[in-house]
Design a protein around this motif. Structure first.
Motif, PDB file in Angstrom:
ATOM      1  N   MET A 128      82.249 -16.166 -83.688  1.00  0.00           N
ATOM      2  CA  MET A 128      81.281 -16.940 -84.464  1.00  0.00           C
ATOM      3  C   MET A 128      81.973 -17.976 -85.349  1.00  0.00           C
ATOM      4  O   MET A 128      81.527 -19.119 -85.442  1.00  0.00           O
ATOM      5  CB  MET A 128      80.414 -16.022 -85.336  1.00  0.00           C
ATOM      6  CG  MET A 128      79.496 -15.146 -84.552  1.00  0.00           C
ATOM      7  SD  MET A 128      78.292 -16.150 -83.672  1.00  0.00           S
ATOM      8  CE  MET A 128      77.381 -14.899 -82.855  1.00  0.00           C
ATOM      9  N   VAL A 129      83.051 -17.584 -85.995  1.00  0.00           N
ATOM     10  CA  VAL A 129      83.773 -18.517 -86.858  1.00  0.00           C
ATOM     11  C   VAL A 129      84.318 -19.670 -86.022  1.00  0.00           C
ATOM     12  O   VAL A 129      84.192 -20.839 -86.402  1.00  0.00           O
ATOM     13  CB  VAL A 129      84.889 -17.797 -87.639  1.00  0.00           C
ATOM     14  CG1 VAL A 129      85.817 -18.789 -88.324  1.00  0.00           C
ATOM     15  CG2 VAL A 129      84.279 -16.846 -88.663  1.00  0.00           C
ATOM     16  N   GLN A 130      84.891 -19.368 -84.861  1.00  0.00           N
ATOM     17  CA  GLN A 130      85.428 -20.437 -84.016  1.00  0.00           C
ATOM     18  C   GLN A 130      84.316 -21.347 -83.486  1.00  0.00           C
ATOM     19  O   GLN A 130      84.438 -22.563 -83.511  1.00  0.00           O
ATOM     20  CB  GLN A 130      86.225 -19.869 -82.845  1.00  0.00           C
ATOM     21  CG  GLN A 130      86.833 -20.975 -81.999  1.00  0.00           C
ATOM     22  CD  GLN A 130      87.718 -20.456 -80.896  1.00  0.00           C
ATOM     23  OE1 GLN A 130      88.189 -19.335 -80.942  1.00  0.00           O
ATOM     24  NE2 GLN A 130      87.957 -21.277 -79.895  1.00  0.00           N
ATOM     25  N   LEU A 131      83.214 -20.759 -83.031  1.00  0.00           N
ATOM     26  CA  LEU A 131      82.124 -21.562 -82.498  1.00  0.00           C
ATOM     27  C   LEU A 131      81.474 -22.439 -83.557  1.00  0.00           C
ATOM     28  O   LEU A 131      80.991 -23.535 -83.271  1.00  0.00           O
ATOM     29  CB  LEU A 131      81.062 -20.673 -81.847  1.00  0.00           C
ATOM     30  CG  LEU A 131      81.473 -19.969 -80.556  1.00  0.00           C
ATOM     31  CD1 LEU A 131      80.361 -19.043 -80.086  1.00  0.00           C
ATOM     32  CD2 LEU A 131      81.829 -20.974 -79.470  1.00  0.00           C
ATOM     33  N   THR A 179      76.371 -19.536 -88.465  1.00  0.00           N
ATOM     34  CA  THR A 179      75.420 -19.602 -87.351  1.00  0.00           C
ATOM     35  C   THR A 179      74.541 -20.843 -87.342  1.00  0.00           C
ATOM     36  O   THR A 179      73.851 -21.104 -86.361  1.00  0.00           O
ATOM     37  CB  THR A 179      74.504 -18.364 -87.355  1.00  0.00           C
ATOM     38  OG1 THR A 179      73.797 -18.298 -88.602  1.00  0.00           O
ATOM     39  CG2 THR A 179      75.295 -17.098 -87.138  1.00  0.00           C
ATOM     40  N   GLN A 180      74.577 -21.633 -88.392  1.00  0.00           N
ATOM     41  CA  GLN A 180      73.678 -22.780 -88.526  1.00  0.00           C
ATOM     42  C   GLN A 180      73.788 -23.780 -87.372  1.00  0.00           C
ATOM     43  O   GLN A 180      72.785 -24.298 -86.905  1.00  0.00           O
ATOM     44  CB  GLN A 180      73.940 -23.479 -89.852  1.00  0.00           C
ATOM     45  CG  GLN A 180      73.003 -24.628 -90.130  1.00  0.00           C
ATOM     46  CD  GLN A 180      73.225 -25.204 -91.516  1.00  0.00           C
ATOM     47  OE1 GLN A 180      74.170 -24.845 -92.203  1.00  0.00           O
ATOM     48  NE2 GLN A 180      72.358 -26.089 -91.927  1.00  0.00           N
ATOM     49  N   ASN A 181      74.971 -24.052 -86.896  1.00  0.00           N
ATOM     50  CA  ASN A 181      75.156 -25.087 -85.873  1.00  0.00           C
ATOM     51  C   ASN A 181      75.475 -24.528 -84.492  1.00  0.00           C
ATOM     52  O   ASN A 181      75.935 -25.273 -83.625  1.00  0.00           O
ATOM     53  CB  ASN A 181      76.257 -26.054 -86.316  1.00  0.00           C
ATOM     54  CG  ASN A 181      75.870 -26.794 -87.581  1.00  0.00           C
ATOM     55  OD1 ASN A 181      74.730 -27.259 -87.703  1.00  0.00           O
ATOM     56  ND2 ASN A 181      76.778 -26.881 -88.525  1.00  0.00           N
ATOM     57  N   ILE A 182      75.259 -23.253 -84.286  1.00  0.00           N
ATOM     58  CA  ILE A 182      75.544 -22.651 -82.979  1.00  0.00           C
ATOM     59  C   ILE A 182      74.255 -22.565 -82.177  1.00  0.00           C
ATOM     60  O   ILE A 182      73.230 -22.102 -82.664  1.00  0.00           O
ATOM     61  CB  ILE A 182      76.160 -21.237 -83.132  1.00  0.00           C
ATOM     62  CG1 ILE A 182      77.483 -21.308 -83.889  1.00  0.00           C
ATOM     63  CG2 ILE A 182      76.370 -20.601 -81.761  1.00  0.00           C
ATOM     64  CD1 ILE A 182      78.081 -19.945 -84.187  1.00  0.00           C
ATOM     65  N   PHE A 183      74.312 -23.010 -80.936  1.00  0.00           N
ATOM     66  CA  PHE A 183      73.188 -22.872 -80.012  1.00  0.00           C
ATOM     67  C   PHE A 183      73.317 -21.510 -79.332  1.00  0.00           C
ATOM     68  O   PHE A 183      74.343 -21.216 -78.720  1.00  0.00           O
ATOM     69  CB  PHE A 183      73.216 -23.989 -78.962  1.00  0.00           C
ATOM     70  CG  PHE A 183      72.220 -23.783 -77.857  1.00  0.00           C
ATOM     71  CD1 PHE A 183      70.856 -23.920 -78.084  1.00  0.00           C
ATOM     72  CD2 PHE A 183      72.645 -23.424 -76.596  1.00  0.00           C
ATOM     73  CE1 PHE A 183      69.943 -23.711 -77.064  1.00  0.00           C
ATOM     74  CE2 PHE A 183      71.735 -23.218 -75.568  1.00  0.00           C
ATOM     75  CZ  PHE A 183      70.389 -23.363 -75.806  1.00  0.00           C
ATOM     76  N   ARG A 234      69.796 -17.823 -73.963  1.00  0.00           N
ATOM     77  CA  ARG A 234      69.378 -16.497 -73.501  1.00  0.00           C
ATOM     78  C   ARG A 234      70.593 -15.793 -72.917  1.00  0.00           C
ATOM     79  O   ARG A 234      71.525 -16.435 -72.458  1.00  0.00           O
ATOM     80  CB  ARG A 234      68.301 -16.631 -72.436  1.00  0.00           C
ATOM     81  CG  ARG A 234      66.994 -17.084 -72.994  1.00  0.00           C
ATOM     82  CD  ARG A 234      65.941 -17.086 -71.892  1.00  0.00           C
ATOM     83  NE  ARG A 234      64.963 -18.087 -72.234  1.00  0.00           N
ATOM     84  CZ  ARG A 234      64.673 -19.136 -71.501  1.00  0.00           C
ATOM     85  NH1 ARG A 234      65.259 -19.326 -70.352  1.00  0.00           N
ATOM     86  NH2 ARG A 234      63.793 -20.004 -71.911  1.00  0.00           N
ATOM     87  N   PHE A 235      70.545 -14.500 -72.899  1.00  0.00           N
ATOM     88  CA  PHE A 235      71.649 -13.694 -72.378  1.00  0.00           C
ATOM     89  C   PHE A 235      72.942 -14.004 -73.140  1.00  0.00           C
ATOM     90  O   PHE A 235      73.990 -14.210 -72.563  1.00  0.00           O
ATOM     91  CB  PHE A 235      71.821 -13.898 -70.868  1.00  0.00           C
ATOM     92  CG  PHE A 235      70.581 -13.554 -70.090  1.00  0.00           C
ATOM     93  CD1 PHE A 235      70.162 -12.237 -69.995  1.00  0.00           C
ATOM     94  CD2 PHE A 235      69.826 -14.530 -69.482  1.00  0.00           C
ATOM     95  CE1 PHE A 235      69.017 -11.903 -69.297  1.00  0.00           C
ATOM     96  CE2 PHE A 235      68.671 -14.217 -68.781  1.00  0.00           C
ATOM     97  CZ  PHE A 235      68.267 -12.896 -68.693  1.00  0.00           C
ATOM     98  N   GLU A 236      72.829 -14.047 -74.459  1.00  0.00           N
ATOM     99  CA  GLU A 236      73.978 -14.374 -75.287  1.00  0.00           C
ATOM    100  C   GLU A 236      75.133 -13.404 -75.095  1.00  0.00           C
ATOM    101  O   GLU A 236      76.274 -13.737 -75.368  1.00  0.00           O
ATOM    102  CB  GLU A 236      73.580 -14.444 -76.768  1.00  0.00           C
ATOM    103  CG  GLU A 236      73.227 -13.130 -77.418  1.00  0.00           C
ATOM    104  CD  GLU A 236      71.872 -12.568 -77.032  1.00  0.00           C
ATOM    105  OE1 GLU A 236      71.649 -11.382 -77.286  1.00  0.00           O
ATOM    106  OE2 GLU A 236      71.024 -13.296 -76.488  1.00  0.00           O
ATOM    107  N   HIS A 237      74.856 -12.206 -74.597  1.00  0.00           N
ATOM    108  CA  HIS A 237      75.946 -11.266 -74.377  1.00  0.00           C
ATOM    109  C   HIS A 237      76.892 -11.756 -73.294  1.00  0.00           C
ATOM    110  O   HIS A 237      78.090 -11.513 -73.346  1.00  0.00           O
ATOM    111  CB  HIS A 237      75.400  -9.868 -74.028  1.00  0.00           C
ATOM    112  CG  HIS A 237      76.468  -8.830 -74.058  1.00  0.00           C
ATOM    113  ND1 HIS A 237      76.981  -8.269 -72.922  1.00  0.00           N
ATOM    114  CD2 HIS A 237      77.153  -8.284 -75.080  1.00  0.00           C
ATOM    115  CE1 HIS A 237      77.922  -7.404 -73.249  1.00  0.00           C
ATOM    116  NE2 HIS A 237      78.038  -7.396 -74.549  1.00  0.00           N
TER     117      HIS A 237
END
Length: 165
Positions: free
Chosen positions: A21-24, A39-43, A46-49
């Motif tokens: 998350m930090v890298q993304l 998480t504000q700028n992460i898209f 679906r199927f995020e896993h």
């Protein structure tokens, strides 16, 4: 195509997820970072896993094992959903299987599942005429009635008896 959605339980190592998350988010710096900022700028697709799994392969050293010689070709992208006849997926000792896989194992169409280390979870129990669902069809009718009552309570008009049943 790599498709792992139904082939493992979606378990996440929180320390790994934190690094991802930090890298993304491209957030950095000393001290704690707010999860909202991260998480504000992460898209999130679906199927995020699956995204988590792919990230782990790129940055955490995970590998993929091709098990096609054991499971045979997957029809739907997952060998656990609807395994082909003569599949030996039981050799992998899956933690979960679909109701279709269980039915095929019980009928001898695929290798029998382990009795010593059986799957822990059965998914897609809503299929095969609710064969593996506690209460079967009667339970489904009760659930549909509950859903319809809740939709009515919340003034939802986008669903009705015609498209729920």
């Amino acid at each position: 195509v790599i498709w792992t959605w139904w082939t493992e339980l979606p378990i996440v190592r929180l320390e790994v997820a934190k690094r991802m998350m930090v890298q993304l988010s491209r957030q950095s710096g000393p001290g704690p970072i707010s999860w909202r900022a991260v998480t504000q700028n992460i898209f999130f697709p679906r199927f995020e896993h699956v995204v988590y799994q792919m990230w782990c392969m790129l940055y955490e050293g995970w590998d993929i094992q091709d098990v096609t010689n054991i499971t045979l070709e997957a029809k739907w992208g997952s060998y656990l959903e609807d395994p082909q006849e003569n599949s030996e997926l039981a050799k992998l000792q899956p933690m979960w299987v679909s109701s279709e896989a269980l039915s095929k194992a019980q009928s001898g169409k695929i290798m029998a599942l382990s009795k010593e280390e059986p799957p822990l979870i059965l998914f897609h129990v809503d299929m095969l005429d609710l064969r593996y669902s506690a209460g079967g069809h009667d339970y489904k009718v009760l659930w549909e009635d509950l859903v319809l009552a809740l939709l009515k309570l919340h003034n939802r008009t986008d669903y009705s008896e015609e498209n729920i049943h």
